[in-house]
Design a protein around this motif. Structure first.
Motif, mmCIF file in Angstrom:
data_model
loop_
_atom_site.group_PDB
_atom_site.id
_atom_site.type_symbol
_atom_site.label_atom_id
_atom_site.label_comp_id
_atom_site.label_asym_id
_atom_site.label_seq_id
_atom_site.Cartn_x
_atom_site.Cartn_y
_atom_site.Cartn_z
ATOM 1 N N VAL A 184 -39.520 25.763 -59.031
ATOM 2 C CA VAL A 184 -40.823 25.148 -58.790
ATOM 3 C C VAL A 184 -41.897 25.867 -59.597
ATOM 4 C CG1 VAL A 184 -42.653 24.861 -57.060
ATOM 5 C CG2 VAL A 184 -40.345 24.112 -56.549
ATOM 6 N N LEU A 188 -41.800 24.877 -63.128
ATOM 7 C CA LEU A 188 -42.406 23.549 -63.240
ATOM 8 C C LEU A 188 -43.925 23.661 -63.294
ATOM 9 C CD1 LEU A 188 -40.469 21.082 -63.175
ATOM 10 C CD2 LEU A 188 -41.436 20.523 -60.951
ATOM 11 N N LEU A 189 -44.475 24.495 -62.399
ATOM 12 C CA LEU A 189 -45.925 24.696 -62.354
ATOM 13 C C LEU A 189 -46.402 25.318 -63.663
ATOM 14 C CD1 LEU A 189 -46.489 26.148 -58.755
ATOM 15 C CD2 LEU A 189 -46.854 23.818 -59.505
ATOM 16 N N ALA A 220 -46.576 22.729 -66.376
ATOM 17 C CA ALA A 220 -47.744 21.870 -66.250
ATOM 18 C C ALA A 220 -49.039 22.663 -66.299
ATOM 19 C CB ALA A 220 -47.650 21.067 -64.954
ATOM 20 N N ILE A 234 -50.316 24.724 -64.136
ATOM 21 C CA ILE A 234 -51.073 24.743 -62.885
ATOM 22 C C ILE A 234 -50.550 25.855 -61.974
ATOM 23 C CG2 ILE A 234 -51.986 22.389 -62.754
ATOM 24 C CD1 ILE A 234 -49.401 21.603 -61.283
ATOM 25 N N LEU A 266 -51.692 26.736 -58.291
ATOM 26 C CA LEU A 266 -51.242 26.055 -57.066
ATOM 27 C C LEU A 266 -50.000 26.712 -56.461
ATOM 28 C CD1 LEU A 266 -51.797 22.355 -58.060
ATOM 29 C CD2 LEU A 266 -53.041 23.668 -56.368
ATOM 30 N N VAL A 321 -49.729 27.113 -52.428
ATOM 31 C CA VAL A 321 -49.491 25.866 -51.693
ATOM 32 C C VAL A 321 -48.052 25.404 -51.879
ATOM 33 C CG1 VAL A 321 -50.376 23.564 -51.253
ATOM 34 C CG2 VAL A 321 -51.864 25.283 -52.263
ATOM 35 N N ALA A 322 -47.597 25.445 -53.127
ATOM 36 C CA ALA A 322 -46.247 24.972 -53.411
ATOM 37 C C ALA A 322 -45.212 25.829 -52.688
ATOM 38 C CB ALA A 322 -46.004 25.007 -54.918
ATOM 39 N N LEU A 360 -45.089 25.180 -48.959
ATOM 40 C CA LEU A 360 -44.418 23.908 -48.695
ATOM 41 C C LEU A 360 -42.901 24.096 -48.682
ATOM 42 C CD1 LEU A 360 -44.812 20.752 -48.482
ATOM 43 C CD2 LEU A 360 -44.320 20.701 -50.920
ATOM 44 N N LEU A 394 -40.351 23.866 -45.450
ATOM 45 C CA LEU A 394 -39.196 22.966 -45.471
ATOM 46 C C LEU A 394 -37.956 23.676 -44.941
ATOM 47 C CD1 LEU A 394 -37.643 20.397 -46.579
ATOM 48 C CD2 LEU A 394 -37.377 21.688 -48.687
ATOM 49 N N LEU A 411 -35.681 23.185 -41.537
ATOM 50 C CA LEU A 411 -34.238 22.954 -41.617
ATOM 51 C C LEU A 411 -33.490 23.874 -40.651
ATOM 52 C CD1 LEU A 411 -33.269 22.579 -45.388
ATOM 53 C CD2 LEU A 411 -32.860 20.975 -43.550
#
Lengths: 261, 191
Positions: free
Chosen positions: B59, B62-63, B66, B68, B71, B74-75, B78, B82, B86
């Motif tokens: 993740v 990925l950030l 992009a 970013i 963020l 927050v990511a 999240l 999750l 679980l």
């Protein structure tokens, strides 16, 4: 574009998480019987274990799924029994309120100590050293093992012996299991006569070490109209099922070891 | 191989997440009353830490792609939430007594600073994927070790005769500080 990428990324992550959680929650769904929850609410949730199950929720489950009796809850008494019976659709049976009583009055005013006990402050530990630190080997040691297990805080140590508050006591019997000298009796709340000694020593020795002791003279045994009181192991014991609370034994006892409470 | 071993050992002993860095104190004090629940909690935290690290690493890439990175928090939260969810669902089905024993501390893993801490530390230290996983596993083990050790200490506290004013939380906190003190002995082991 500057704004769209983060939004798109988080939407993607969120959707992924949502889908995964939905699938897992379906796969691991827990089936619950509505009656179990209703039964749990009918119980007082003190988790004392007096019913023989490991806590209120376990008992509630046993009532619904294994057909356990409805009147086993002692703290809840008749109220809980009635509610459980209603949930299960059966006739309610009577459940008499119970309370615990310590059969020893050997407090620090009437007994002495053999030695100073400085180890782990528990009756079980103290009992290993010459049957406790008090001169009486079968009396209350007063380190409060019963106090520690009482879910209601009904037991206090007064003058170094345990005293149970019948108003707070729910009759679960956890203290009776804990007492190393088996001094605590769990009996009906309506019981009005009690022997306040459990000494296993001979009468003369008992009186030497404790001025509240029972000498096992058997006077009460002879006078009891119902044969409800008998001398076992050098002290009087009341059979609560036979006793009618007439109080003849109280008047007969010369050493005041049988008392009205 | 040697590097991985050093990362693992320093996470478990030298920089013990609870006893040296003081992260995740709330479950440390909350569920260490019994050995069983502390082992269960440790297992849950290990699972969340390893899985969260395995996911936050891609993740973050990925950030980064992009541009970013701001963020990140927050990511990461999240992803952690999750996995906690679980664990909660699975544990409710598979181990209901443990689920009840852990109570509110299970969802609280979401905001356990130790979990977020390890994922951020992996990024900050510039670890590769394999090193990140090693570090997460080591930190999870460190958390479990602290809980298990402390549950033993608390069993002893429960049996001892302590002054009335210290009974309960004060005695627990004093004991925690002494256990933490003992871990200071590991400091400077690898440097």
């Amino acid at each position: 574009m500057e704004y769209l990428i983060p939004i798109g990324l988080f939407a993607g992550l969120g959707i992924l998480a949502g889908v995964l959680l939905t699938v897992v929650s379906k796969a691991f769904a827990v089936k619950t019987d509505e009656r179990i929850e209703a039964a749990q609410e009918a119980l007082p949730q003190v988790n004392c274990g007096a019913c023989g199950f490991s806590g209120c929720n376990d008992y509630a489950e046993a009532v619904v799924t294994k057909g356990a009796e409805c009147n086993l809850c002692k703290p809840g008494g008749a109220e809980s029994a009635a509610k459980l019976a209603e949930i299960m659709g059966v006739e309610a049976q009577e459940a008499e309120p119970m309370t615990a009583f310590v059969r020893c009055a050997g407090d620090c005013n009437v007994t002495r100590h053999k030695y100073d006990f400085d180890g782990i402050q528990s009756c079980a530990a103290c009992n290993r050293f010459y049957n406790g630190s008090k001169t009486c080997t079968s009396g209350c040691m007063g380190y409060g093992d019963c106090v520690k297990v009482c879910p209601q805080g009904a037991i206090s140590i007064v003058d170094r012996i345990a005293v149970i508050d019948p108003e707070k006591c729910i009759g679960c019997g956890l203290c009776a299991k804990e007492c190393p000298n088996d001094l605590i009796a769990v009996r009906r709340k309506s019981q009005k006569v009690e022997v306040i000694c459990s000494s296993g020593d001979m009468g003369r020795l008992t009186r030497e070490i404790c001025s509240n002791g029972c000498i096992g003279c058997k006077m009460c045994e002879r006078k009891c109209p119902k044969q409800a009181i008998t001398v076992i192991n050098n002290h009087a014991v009341i059979d609560y099922d036979k006793c009618i609370n007439c109080g003849i034994c109280v008047d007969t006892c010369r050493v005041h070891a049988v008392k009205r409470i | 191989m040697k590097e991985f071993l050093i990362i693992m050992l320093s996470a478990v002993f030298v920089n013990n997440v609870v006893l040296s860095q003081f992260m995740g104190i709330c479950p440390f004090l909350g569920v260490s009353k019994q050995l069983k629940s502390s082992v269960g909690m440790g297992g849950a935290v290990i699972f969340v830490m390893v899985c969260a690290t395995a996911c936050t690493y891609p993740v973050y890439k990925l950030l980064e792609l992009a541009k970013i990175e701001y963020l990140q928090t927050v990511a990461f939260i999240l992803v952690i939430a999750l996995f906690v969810q679980l664990v909660e669902i699975v544990m409710k089905k598979v181990m209901p007594p443990l689920y009840k024993a852990l109570g509110v501390y299970l969802p609280l893993i979401t905001t356990n600073c130790a979990v977020l801490g390890v994922t951020i530390a992996n990024i900050d230290n510039g670890y590769t994927f394999a090193k990140s996983i090693t570090n997460a596993l080591g930190t999870g083990l460190a958390f479990t070790l602290a809980l298990v050790l402390f549950s033993g200490v608390r069993a002893r506290i429960a049996d001892s005769n302590i002054p009335e004013t210290f009974k309960g939380v004060p005695a627990t906190l004093v004991a925690a500080s002494i256990v933490s003190l003992s871990f200071m002995g590991f400091s400077g082991l690898f440097s």
